[in-house]
Write an enzyme that holds these catalytic residues in place. Structure first.
Site, PDB file in Angstrom:
ATOM      1  N   LYS A   1       0.805  -1.227   0.000  1.00  0.00           N
ATOM      2  CA  LYS A   1       0.000   0.000   0.000  1.00  0.00           C
ATOM      3  C   LYS A   1       0.844   1.287   0.000  1.00  0.00           C
ATOM      4  O   LYS A   1       0.468   2.279   0.636  1.00  0.00           O
ATOM      5  CB  LYS A   1      -0.958   0.010   1.197  1.00  0.00           C
ATOM      6  CG  LYS A   1      -1.966  -1.132   1.174  1.00  0.00           C
ATOM      7  CD  LYS A   1      -2.873  -1.147   2.377  1.00  0.00           C
ATOM      8  CE  LYS A   1      -2.237  -1.826   3.557  1.00  0.00           C
ATOM      9  NZ  LYS A   1      -3.201  -2.213   4.603  1.00  0.00           N
TER      10      LYS A   1
ATOM     11  N   ASP B   1      -5.845  -6.762  10.035  1.00  0.00           N
ATOM     12  CA  ASP B   1      -7.178  -6.125  10.096  1.00  0.00           C
ATOM     13  C   ASP B   1      -8.303  -7.091   9.722  1.00  0.00           C
ATOM     14  O   ASP B   1      -9.427  -6.991  10.243  1.00  0.00           O
ATOM     15  CB  ASP B   1      -7.249  -4.837   9.250  1.00  0.00           C
ATOM     16  CG  ASP B   1      -6.760  -4.994   7.824  1.00  0.00           C
ATOM     17  OD1 ASP B   1      -6.272  -6.079   7.461  1.00  0.00           O
ATOM     18  OD2 ASP B   1      -6.867  -4.017   7.057  1.00  0.00           O
TER      19      ASP B   1
HETATM   20  C1  BGC Z   1      -2.030  -6.101   3.387  1.00  0.00           C
HETATM   21  C2  BGC Z   1      -2.914  -6.931   4.278  1.00  0.00           C
HETATM   22  C3  BGC Z   1      -4.101  -6.112   4.739  1.00  0.00           C
HETATM   23  C4  BGC Z   1      -4.813  -5.498   3.539  1.00  0.00           C
HETATM   24  C5  BGC Z   1      -6.005  -4.651   3.936  1.00  0.00           C
HETATM   25  C6  BGC Z   1      -2.824  -5.464   2.267  1.00  0.00           C
HETATM   26  O1  BGC Z   1      -2.015  -4.600   1.531  1.00  0.00           O
HETATM   27  O2  BGC Z   1      -1.006  -6.889   2.826  1.00  0.00           O
HETATM   28  O3  BGC Z   1      -2.204  -7.414   5.392  1.00  0.00           O
HETATM   29  O4  BGC Z   1      -4.972  -6.938   5.458  1.00  0.00           O
HETATM   30  O5  BGC Z   1      -3.907  -4.702   2.814  1.00  0.00           O
HETATM   31  O6  BGC Z   1      -5.668  -3.624   4.789  1.00  0.00           O
END
Ligand code: BGC
Length: 526
Positions: A228, A263
């Site tokens: 992200k 999460d």
């Molecule tokens: C992460 C996950 C997370 C998801 C939603 C992804 O980029 O790798 O661990 O649960 O985003 O937040």
């Protein structure tokens, strides 16, 4: 956007007040809901230097004096993004197969299938004061909850949300965790009479850390990689609980991390607190992921063969890394190649909120360059990566005004151009194509998980009411996306079975869920 603190306090419910809800169509209250903020960040690696520089073709006018139509580009896009039933079926099957391979052995497939060490879900009997910290996007959220056991349940909750300065998202681990620990310390100091910590007790915290973490126990885990748009140095390969503990110590805060959770896991725990039929949780926000309730017996890499306990645990799939058989376009490929994590998180880059607006932007740039979508020149502002955000495409798709005035004003704000009706219609079609592909693929992913569970134990999900708890700003605020997701699930499962599958929004479940898991794993007796 959320650049201010959001504070909420409502007795007896998980609802909250938002001090200033900001300007975004998709903005909402948690990490996931911070999608609008994250989506606007330049996660794409600049092509030449640290600063974004317009490419050479910016300055040139579009070629040809003929009026070329964007229709062929749209038609090709629709063809490349198509998700007819066979494609959905393939994705669901491949998801189920990748899950199995990932459960077999670490690195057995794209799906990490991370063990959460959550073997006991909240029962409703939890009592006392617990904290949660939610880090997973451009905001972090701190929350406290006073639990009152079966009769009183959630007596009171209170939270604060703080945006993380963009420079900290690519700074050092210490800087990031110090910033978070400072916020947490300030929040803990504001504990009022509603919240009661018995004399001599240490405060306990559920830490929701929404990135791929290889858990080593319920209260420790190693960060595998950032996603992200985060690229904080010095955290990958480290125990994130240790990082937080050290920062809390530097702040003089006496708080113990009792549970480290993703999460999705927090959402599942939070939703399960109210409904025993919850078996799967999915986040569709800035990023995406899913977790589900698995039988210990079905996890070969756990090395507990033929366990007779019949125990259950939650597995975090990290499905954002899935990639098998996805209908991808040249625009996806370019975006991936220029991202901070090329070749990774392909499912996430196809279906989640951080990327949908960016894919649309790339299509519009192509239409401007090759088909004069905006007349004789390519709007320079539109060349800025991530300038068109998912909340923008969502708002454009919902424009029901006669001349699509909302589309017109978003284009004016984002790209600095005036547009005619036919351009606006084309743009809505592009948004719809990308949202439709995302929603339908997310639906196929959900079916893949359910299918795997059902194959292992017939009747466990299809033969009874089964709830899939959903959260995240994309799911919450994009009605067309939600509808496409549900359509795909129904198409794949058929009317009869899909009646039993309840896909339900579990708002902000992950914060309370993490606090509940801190309670379940408390060092004190309830
Ligand atoms: C992460 C996950 C997370 C998801 C939603 C992804 O980029 O790798 O661990 O649960 O985003 O937040």
């Amino acid at each position: 956007m959320y650049h201010q603190q959001v504070i909420g306090l409502v007795k007896g419910t998980s609802h909250y007040k938002v001090a200033d809800s900001g300007d975004s169509a998709i903005a909402s209250s948690t990490e996931k809901q911070a999608m609008s903020v994250t989506a606007s960040l330049p996660a794409v690696r600049p092509l030449r230097s640290a600063r974004w520089v317009p490419r050479a073709r910016v300055v040139k006018s579009v070629r040809s004096s003929l009026t070329i139509s964007p229709a062929p580009i749209l038609t090709k896009l629709q063809r490349d993004c198509a998700t007819p039933l066979p494609v959905l079926r393939h994705v669901a099957d491949a998801m189920a197969a990748d899950m199995r391979a990932g459960l077999e052995v670490d690195a057995g497939s794209d799906l990490k299938m991370i063990l959460s060490y959550v073997d006991a879900l909240p029962t409703g009997n939890e009592k006392g004061l617990f904290y949660a910290l939610d880090l997973g996007g451009t905001n972090f959220r701190v929350l406290r909850v006073q639990l009152g056991g079966k009769d009183e349940r959630v007596i009171a909750t209170e939270f604060e949300q703080v945006s993380i300065p963009p420079e900290l998202m690519s700074g050092t681990s210490e800087e990031l965790f110090d910033f978070i620990a400072t916020g947490l310390t300030q929040f803990a100091q504001k504990e009022t009479g509603k919240f009661h910590l018995p004399q001599g007790r240490t405060r306990e915290l559920g830490f929701t850390f929404s990135f791929p973490v290889k858990q080593t126990s319920i209260d420790s885990g190693i960060l595998m990689n950032w996603t992200k748009g985060f690229s904080v140095s010095g955290t990958a390969g480290k125990d994130v609980v240790a990082c937080l503990n050290e920062a809390m110590k530097r702040q003089g805060l006496n708080m113990r991390v009792s549970a480290l959770v993703n999460d999705t896991v927090g959402t599942l725990a939070g939703a399960r607190y109210w409904d025993d039929d919850v078996m799967v949780a999915v986040i569709l926000g800035t990023g995406t992921n899913a977790c589900y309730v698995e039988c210990v017996n079905a996890i070969p890499k756990l090395h507990k063969p033929n366990s007779t306990t019949g125990g259950k645990t939650i597995v975090n799939t990290e499905w954002g890394a899935f990639s098998n058989g996805l209908p991808l376009t040249e625009f996806d490929q370019e975006m991936d190649a220029q991202s901070k994590n090329p070749g990774e998180q392909i499912f996430e880059k196809t279906i989640s909120g951080m990327y949908l607006g960016e894919i649309v932007r790339r299509v519009l740039v192509r239409m401007a360059e090759d088909a004069r979508l905006f007349g004789d020149s390519v709007p320079e502002k539109l060349l800025m990566p991530f300038s068109l955000r998912t909340p923008d495409i969502c708002a454009m798709q919902q424009d029901s005004s006669k001349d699509f005035e909302v589309v017109g004003s978003i284009l004016y704000n984002v790209a600095g151009v005036n547009s005619n009706l036919s351009t606006r219609k084309t743009i809505i079609d592009v948004c719809d194509t990308i949202a439709k592909r995302g929603g339908r693929l997310a639906g196929a992913g959900i079916v893949g998980i359910l299918q795997k569970m059902e194959e292992d134990s017939q009747g466990i999900v299809f033969g009874k009411r089964t709830v899939v708890a959903m959260d995240g700003g994309l799911y919450e605020h994009y009605p067309q996306y939600r509808m496409y997701l549900q359509d795909a699930v129904t198409e794949l499962l058929g009317d009869e079975i899909s009646k039993n599958i309840i896909i339900e929004h579990s708002k902000d479940g992950s914060g309370i869920g993490a606090a509940l898991l801190a309670a379940t794993n408390s060092m004190y007796e309830h």
